[in-house]
Design an enzyme around this catalytic site. Structure first.
Site, mmCIF file in Angstrom:
data_model
loop_
_atom_site.group_PDB
_atom_site.id
_atom_site.type_symbol
_atom_site.label_atom_id
_atom_site.label_comp_id
_atom_site.label_asym_id
_atom_site.label_seq_id
_atom_site.Cartn_x
_atom_site.Cartn_y
_atom_site.Cartn_z
ATOM 1 N N TYR A 133 2.928 7.395 -0.040
ATOM 2 C CA TYR A 133 2.481 6.456 0.994
ATOM 3 C C TYR A 133 1.318 7.050 1.801
ATOM 4 C CZ TYR A 133 2.989 3.260 5.006
ATOM 5 O OH TYR A 133 2.782 2.341 6.004
ATOM 6 N N LYS A 137 -2.452 5.445 2.101
ATOM 7 C CA LYS A 137 -2.941 4.983 3.397
ATOM 8 C C LYS A 137 -4.229 5.689 3.809
ATOM 9 C CE LYS A 137 -0.133 1.689 4.608
ATOM 10 N NZ LYS A 137 -0.671 0.329 4.757
#
Length: 705
Positions: A133, A137
């Site tokens: 993640y 991001k």
């Protein structure tokens, strides 16, 4: 992910309805949000396509509105599978790419677009169990930064937010009570502002949550070079200098790839040319060029005083081409004239002593060859009409030093006072040939920028002849450079004959504007900015072309005989005529807001320097009455000791407010909440809206409204 193209509150809610791990499917989440928006009076439509089907998602928005207006799979790194990695990247990074690509050409065609990428604190700082993640991001931030660069010329702005808000995702990693307090309502206004056509923010990164917003930027240490020419770079050398590598004293803040590479390039050139590199690349390059911005910027030159009477005023007027042949010139040439006054551009004369008297040579970090100094640009602003006699004191400061590669630019700010009263402000932009390459910045927010003229035929053209002795006459006002009088010295500079002073052409152009657009009234003059392009030979004719845009007169000056441009990017700002001044509007029963600005003016006069330190911003106000512009005010708390201006402002405001006189008074008296006024459209804002919070510093405890 939401991509907003429309300025109206038309929102396409895209949600696959999967659970937080990407499994299952339901329309309930998207339908619920759409219903909430519709109940509140907004327009919304649900879409259930995957973000990987970018074309379908964008077409759905276009079909609904005509314009365009996540999951987690947390694992420790050792337990992250290919599926865990790929799924997160497909949804967050690839999905954002596909959706944005589908919208991109529509945005280009309509010459408008606002893209908000949603990153995460996990991507900025890292977070245990979120390697997949975090990588996706932070990848969004890199994508957004590049889109900001590519989209700028199409009026497409791209920013990134890292929100902290309660959602189906954050409820898995935050305590329930914290999730409840972090409402999405405290993030949405930030997104709406970034999507607004008035918002000019581009390429920004913001953390936002619980009503708080913060902007992030990169910071880099000065660094330390640990190798020499023809010598290996060793890990021991890195180890021994590690503290210096990580020392953030005098850190830099590069914002582009070009700025990032400057230090590397300067190191390479120094290694190859001298075989040994100074530990600090910027300092090394500075040492070679004789310029060190770190030492020079902010240094003050010794104050200078200038005593004068009507003789100097008249001599200057003659020096810039005024003649008794023109009856309108007599008011500047005869001390007995009932309207005798001083030409506004005489304001450069008291301040030039800061350079002429060798003040620059006393500044540490400016070891330069003064035979290579050229006058590049000039800005002058008057705060009151100049007196025709008296004693003026000028205080000069090195505002910035820029690296242009082939040379260096020194910005010298000079404030000139009569007693304790600020009379005028000058900014000299000086180019030092051959002094570049020290690794400094190429641009500065402190520089008064030149502006191109409109792309149409000029509104007025004046042709004026200089005399053979024009330079010999102008130099008597204090510029004794032999380049303008001594043929042998001019030949050393590569000129066939002595050249005219740039500031003499500057004076010619300014008085042409006064004649054409201000009835020769010096009180109408506010400011002038010019860039010197080519020299003029005494005896040549100057052709000044002028374009009127409100109270700003754009100008371009040429040599008529050669058509060569000598002054470019130039403009003169004039004060409004007395008929449309704010004072007269108020006397006619018009503007109550003038009382507020009068109070602000008194506050700045009393504590301007203190306010500049606290605020460091320029606020513009456009006051309307009966739906027409009635007054314009600028609160400058960034330059000098602060100032209040009425009428057009020659610089750039950081944030500008447009509001009616009535609504302005309602807001400042606390009868109307500013946020409500903003969202209802009564208060319009463009620029850096967050700076509006600093207005309280100006008014609190002082303006009893």
């Amino acid at each position: 992910s939401v991509l907003v193209l429309s300025l109206e509150l038309n929102i396409q809610m895209n949600d696959l309805g999967v659970d937080t791990k990407g499994g299952g499917k339901s329309s309930a989440a998207a339908d619920k949000v759409v219903e909430e928006i519709r109940v509140k009076g907004g327009k919304a439509v649900a879409n259930y396509d995957s973000v990987e089907d970018g074309e379908k998602l964008i077409q759905s928005a276009l079909d609904a509105f005509g314009r365009i207006g996540e999951i987690l799979r947390d694992r420790s790194f050792a337990r992250t599978s290919d599926l865990d990695w790929d799924l997160i990247h497909r949804i967050h990074l690839r999905g954002s790419f596909l959706v944005t690509r589908a919208a991109w050409n529509h945005m280009k065609d309509q010459k408008f677009g606002r893209i908000i990428m949603t990153a995460s604190a996990a991507g900025i700082y890292g977070n245990f169990g979120q390697a997949n993640y975090s990588a996706a991001k932070l990848g969004l931030l890199g994508l957004a930064n590049t889109l900001a660069i590519e989209g700028r010329k199409y009026n497409i702005h791209c920013n990134t937010i890292a929100p902290v808000a309660g959602s189906r995702l954050t409820e898995t990693v935050m305590p329930p009570d914290l999730v409840a307090s972090l409402k999405p309502e405290y993030v949405a206004p930030m997104v709406l502002w970034l999507c607004h056509e008035q918002c000019q923010e581009n390429g920004g990164l913001f953390e936002v949550g619980a009503g708080w917003i913060g902007k992030l930027r990169w910071e880099r240490s000065q660094g330390h070079t640990v190798r020499e020419k023809n010598q290996p770079m060793t890990p021991e050398a890195v180890r021994d200098q590690w503290d210096k590598v990580c020392d953030f004293t005098d850190a830099t803040k590069p914002s582009t790839v070009q700025e990032s590479l400057q230090s590397i390039v300067s190191v390479l050139s120094r290694v190859e040319s001298e075989g040994e590199v100074d530990a600090n690349p910027t300092a090394a390059a500075a040492s070679a060029s004789g310029i060190n911005p770190t030492e020079a910027v902010g240094q003050k030159l010794p104050p200078t005083t200038f005593s004068f009477n009507h003789t100097q005023c008249i001599l200057y007027a003659l020096g810039v081409g005024m003649s008794t042949k023109d009856p309108d010139h007599l008011r500047f040439l005869y001390e007995g004239h009932p309207d005798f006054g001083c030409l506004p551009t005489f304001g450069v004369i008291p301040s030039q002593a800061a350079m002429m008297d060798g003040g620059l040579s006393s500044i540490p970090g400016l070891n330069i060859d003064f035979t290579q100094v050229l006058h590049g640009e000039q800005y002058l602003e008057l705060y009151k009409p100049l007196p025709t006699s008296g004693e003026l004191t000028s205080e000069a400061t090195i505002a910035d030093v820029l690296d242009k590669g082939s040379g260096a630019v020194i910005l010298l700010d000079v404030n000139t006072y009569s007693g304790s009263e600020l009379v005028c402000y000058n900014q000299f932009s000086v180019f030092v040939v051959g002094a570049g390459g020290f690794g400094g910045r190429r641009t500065s927010e402190k520089a008064k920028a030149p502006l191109p003229p409109p792309k149409r035929a000029p509104d007025a053209v004046v042709i004026d002849s200089t005399t053979r002795d024009q330079a010999a006459l102008y130099r008597l006002s204090g510029d004794w450079n032999p380049l303008h009088i001594d043929p042998s010295f001019a030949a050393m500079g590569g000129f066939k004959a002595p050249i005219l002073h740039g500031l003499c052409s500057f004076g010619f152009a300014a008085r042409h504007v006064l004649t054409q657009f201000a009835d020769n009234d010096p009180s109408r003059f506010k400011a002038i900015k010019v860039r010197f392009v080519k020299p003029v030979m005494p005896g040549q004719s100057l052709q000044t072309e002028m374009w009127k845009e409100g109270n700003r007169i754009h100008i371009q000056c040429k040599v008529k005989e050669t058509d060569a441009i000598v002054l470019a990017g130039a403009y003169v700002d004039l004060h409004s005529t007395s008929e449309d001044s704010p004072e007269n509007l108020t006397q006619g029963g018009g503007l109550q807001s003038e009382l507020v600005f009068a109070e602000i003016g008194r506050r700045i006069k009393d504590s301007g320097s203190e306010l500049v330190k606290k605020v460091n911003a320029v606020f513009g106000w456009e006051i309307t009455k009966d739906s027409k512009n009635a007054a314009q005010w600028t609160i400058d708390l960034k330059n000098g000791s602060g100032s209040l201006h009425t009428g057009p402002y020659s610089g750039k405001a950081d944030v500008t407010f447009t509001v009616s006189d009535e609504d302005f008074m309602e807001v400042v008296q606390g009868k109307v909440n500013p946020q409500k006024a903003f969202f209802s459209g009564k208060l319009k804002v463009r620029g850096n809206i967050m700076l509006s919070q600093k207005l309280e510093v100006i008014l609190k405890d002082y303006a009893k409204l």
